[in-house]
Design a protein around this motif. Structure first.
Motif, short mmCIF file in Angstrom:
data_model
loop_
_atom_site.label_atom_id
_atom_site.label_comp_id
_atom_site.label_asym_id
_atom_site.label_seq_id
_atom_site.Cartn_x
_atom_site.Cartn_y
_atom_site.Cartn_z
N VAL A 109 -9.37 -7.06 -5.70
CA VAL A 109 -10.32 -8.12 -6.05
C VAL A 109 -9.61 -9.25 -6.80
CG1 VAL A 109 -12.32 -8.65 -7.50
CG2 VAL A 109 -12.33 -6.59 -6.09
N ALA A 110 -8.76 -8.90 -7.75
CA ALA A 110 -8.03 -9.92 -8.53
C ALA A 110 -7.15 -10.76 -7.62
CB ALA A 110 -7.19 -9.25 -9.61
N TRP A 111 -6.51 -10.13 -6.64
CA TRP A 111 -5.67 -10.88 -5.71
C TRP A 111 -6.52 -11.88 -4.92
CZ3 TRP A 111 -5.51 -9.59 -0.14
CH2 TRP A 111 -4.67 -10.45 0.56
N ARG A 112 -7.64 -11.40 -4.39
CA ARG A 112 -8.50 -12.27 -3.58
C ARG A 112 -9.07 -13.43 -4.41
NH1 ARG A 112 -10.87 -9.08 0.74
NH2 ARG A 112 -12.48 -10.67 0.93
N GLN A 113 -9.41 -13.14 -5.67
CA GLN A 113 -10.05 -14.17 -6.49
C GLN A 113 -9.05 -15.14 -7.12
OE1 GLN A 113 -12.42 -11.92 -9.29
NE2 GLN A 113 -14.14 -11.75 -7.89
N SER A 114 -7.81 -14.72 -7.28
CA SER A 114 -6.82 -15.56 -7.96
C SER A 114 -6.21 -16.61 -7.05
CB SER A 114 -5.69 -14.70 -8.53
OG SER A 114 -4.90 -14.13 -7.49
N GLY A 115 -6.08 -16.29 -5.75
CA GLY A 115 -5.37 -17.19 -4.86
C GLY A 115 -3.86 -17.04 -4.96
N PHE A 116 -3.38 -16.08 -5.76
CA PHE A 116 -1.95 -15.84 -5.90
C PHE A 116 -1.42 -15.07 -4.69
CE2 PHE A 116 -1.52 -15.84 -10.86
CZ PHE A 116 -1.84 -17.19 -10.86
N PRO A 117 -0.13 -15.16 -4.42
CA PRO A 117 0.46 -14.28 -3.41
C PRO A 117 0.40 -12.83 -3.90
CG PRO A 117 2.19 -15.47 -4.56
CD PRO A 117 0.88 -16.07 -5.00
N PRO A 118 0.39 -11.86 -2.99
CA PRO A 118 0.26 -10.46 -3.42
C PRO A 118 1.43 -9.98 -4.27
CG PRO A 118 0.79 -10.60 -1.08
CD PRO A 118 0.46 -11.99 -1.52
N THR A 119 2.56 -10.66 -4.21
CA THR A 119 3.71 -10.26 -5.03
C THR A 119 3.46 -10.49 -6.51
OG1 THR A 119 4.66 -12.46 -4.62
CG2 THR A 119 5.42 -10.65 -3.23
N ARG A 120 2.46 -11.33 -6.85
CA ARG A 120 2.22 -11.66 -8.26
C ARG A 120 0.89 -11.12 -8.78
NH1 ARG A 120 1.87 -16.68 -10.02
NH2 ARG A 120 1.86 -17.90 -8.11
N VAL A 121 0.28 -10.19 -8.05
CA VAL A 121 -0.90 -9.48 -8.54
C VAL A 121 -0.67 -7.99 -8.29
CG1 VAL A 121 -3.39 -9.22 -8.42
CG2 VAL A 121 -2.37 -11.46 -7.97
N ILE A 122 -0.46 -7.24 -9.35
CA ILE A 122 -0.18 -5.80 -9.22
C ILE A 122 -1.08 -5.01 -10.15
CG2 ILE A 122 2.22 -6.16 -8.53
CD1 ILE A 122 3.07 -5.56 -11.37
N GLY A 123 -1.27 -3.74 -9.83
CA GLY A 123 -2.07 -2.86 -10.67
C GLY A 123 -1.20 -1.82 -11.35
N ALA A 124 -1.62 -1.35 -12.52
CA ALA A 124 -0.86 -0.32 -13.23
C ALA A 124 -0.74 0.94 -12.39
CB ALA A 124 -1.52 -0.01 -14.58
N GLY A 125 -1.75 1.21 -11.57
CA GLY A 125 -1.69 2.26 -10.56
C GLY A 125 -1.10 3.58 -11.03
N CYS A 126 -0.12 4.07 -10.28
CA CYS A 126 0.48 5.39 -10.52
C CYS A 126 1.78 5.30 -11.31
CB CYS A 126 0.72 6.11 -9.20
SG CYS A 126 -0.79 6.52 -8.29
N ASN A 127 2.00 4.21 -12.04
CA ASN A 127 3.25 4.07 -12.78
C ASN A 127 3.41 5.16 -13.84
OD1 ASN A 127 5.71 2.44 -13.52
ND2 ASN A 127 4.63 2.35 -15.47
N LEU A 128 2.34 5.49 -14.55
CA LEU A 128 2.41 6.51 -15.60
C LEU A 128 2.77 7.87 -15.00
CD1 LEU A 128 2.05 7.56 -18.47
CD2 LEU A 128 -0.43 7.61 -18.07
#
Length: 469
Positions: free
Chosen positions: A297-316
């Motif tokens: 949702v943040a990617w779609r709403q920001s207009g940024f390329p997908p390389t600059r919108v990431i989620g914390a996801g499974c990093n932990l």
């Protein structure tokens, strides 16, 4: 504009606002006569298809004193003009897409005018004028050279690395490192304190946009004057941030899960476009739940390329798994947990050691590594407390701010990875640096793990189809 063909008339007859749509098309023709109408079948992110009208042609773009014709394609949804068109570049065989702020690697165009569409204030003519102005500032197409045989995603990452590491002062001003954390609550507070402890920042702005349980905590930050931390209620305080972390959640008392998610999506609508406008070069790190959906949702709403919108996801989970495998099972290799942040997560192993300076790759699944990974995955603590996630967010933020080029498992656009055709966000190993994320190459998974990933793709696609972004 010639709308007299039987095909075009048949498609237009199905449009909800037929007469208004025709009127708008005639307006477009008067200003941009090179755009011609055609019919076609558009495939949406949920794999559904619809016969629609599309406009194809060129727009004039001036750059460094020369004029260029940029080929574009606008798909008109059947509720046009009350909904915006879906816009793409249509590069010819001698052109290559330059992924940037307004165009992603697939050629899809993202502009403020699309995200803030409000007919009749908004129009395609106005959108095209904005498109030309943005493309003149940062042209999204370039001539394909003889070496352009590689994946544009990889080539873009390579060029970005040259720009950052060429010895000139391409790193952003090290004296002005600003990070913003959006959203109160325990996770927001944990992220603030973790980032201040781990990262070298000149200012961290904590913006509490919700009536959170830690309102007293944000007040305490002000009372005790925590160094470098500014507490605010105004999104404009985030302007000029290098990294924007979004932890805000606005869960409602609705019983339906879809309605609960929609509450968060509606909140994002008032936050994300403003954050993107205030910090147009930032990397956005999403920690709101469900993280894969909210990152999408943040990617779609920001207009940024997908390389600059990431989620914390499974990093932990990934960092915990690497630790368990290294200490308890003596692997000395980095591992990642990939997929949806759910029971469908899948562990994978790197083919390089933890301290290797070479770019990591995901090791192909084998009968030798799978039992090891499964055992390690069972051993990790899968509970996630706010302070644990806060530390993980600080780790991600540090890799971006220091251009560390470390591989993290973060939620990113998974389309095109390992045969995934749908537009979904999943945690995948990505190298993080000052310009955002670069995915590691996809691999073939074992039958069981592949089934889990496909299950996540299906469930996420279904959920995205039920919410209104």
């Amino acid at each position: 504009m010639d709308l007299s063909s039987d095909k075009i008339k048949r498609i237009l007859s199905k449009y909800k606002f037929n007469e208004v749509a025709i009127e708008e098309l005639q307006k477009i023709h008067r200003i941009y006569p090179e755009l011609k109408p055609f019919t076609g079948t558009y495939t949406f992110s949920d794999s559904s298809q619809r016969d629609l009208l599309k406009l194809i042609g060129n727009i004039p773009v001036k750059y460094e004193g020369r004029s260029y014709n940029f080929p574009i394609q606008l798909w008109l949804i059947d509720s046009f003009p009350f909904t915006p068109p879906i816009c793409f570049l249509r590069p010819t065989s001698n052109m290559v897409i330059r992924e940037g702020k307004h165009v992603d690697a697939k050629g899809r165009i993202h502009l403020p005018g699309l995200h803030n569409w409000d007919y009749p204030k908004s129009s395609v003519v106005g959108l095209l004028n904005e498109m030309i102005a943005k493309f003149e500032e940062d042209p999204p197409l370039s001539t394909r050279s003889t070496t352009q045989n590689k994946d544009p995603y990889e080539l873009l990452a390579m060029v970005s690395n040259f720009q950052v590491n060429d010895g000139s002062v391409r790193h952003q001003d090290q004296q002005n490192i600003k990070v913003s954390v959006i959203g109160g609550g325990d996770l927001g507070m944990a992220s603030v304190l973790s980032i201040v402890a781990k990262c070298k920042v000149s200012k961290l702005v904590f913006i509490d946009v919700t009536e959170s349980s830690t309102k007293g905590g944000t007040t305490d930050l002000e009372i005790f004057n925590v160094p470098k931390v500014e507490v605010s209620r105004d999104l404009s305080s985030s302007a000029g941030s290098r990294v924007v972390v979004v932890t805000a959640n606005a869960w409602s008392s609705e019983q339906s899960y879809v309605k609960v998610v929609q509450t968060n999506v509606d909140m994002y609508r008032g936050i994300i476009p403003n954050l993107a406008r205030l910090s147009p070069s930032a990397v956005v790190v999403v920690a709101s739940q469900p993280v894969d959906v909210m990152t999408h949702v943040a990617w779609r709403q920001s207009g940024f390329p997908p390389t600059r919108v990431i989620g914390a996801g499974c990093n932990l989970d990934s960092e915990r798994l690497s630790r368990v495998l290294d200490i308890n099972l003596n692997t000395h290799k980095q591992a990642w947990v990939i997929g949806e942040l759910s029971d469908n997560k899948v562990p994978v192993l790197s083919n390089t050691s933890l301290n290797s300076s070479t770019r990591p790759e995901i090791a192909p699944a084998s009968s030798a590594t799978k039992p090891l990974l499964d055992r390690g995955f069972e051993m990790i603590n899968k509970g996630q407390r706010s302070w644990s996630v806060g530390l993980s967010i600080a780790d991600i933020t540090n890799s971006i701010l220091t251009d560390q080029m470390k591989a993290h498992s973060v939620s990113t656009l998974a389309q095109g990875w390992g045969g995934i055709a749908s537009e979904v966000f999943l945690s995948l190993p990505c190298v993080l640096g000052a310009n955002g994320s670069t995915r590691l190459a996809g691999i073939s998974l074992g039958e069981e793990d592949d089934s889990k990933l496909k299950g996540s793709v299906s469930s996420l696609t279904n959920l995205m189809g039920q919410i209104q972004i």
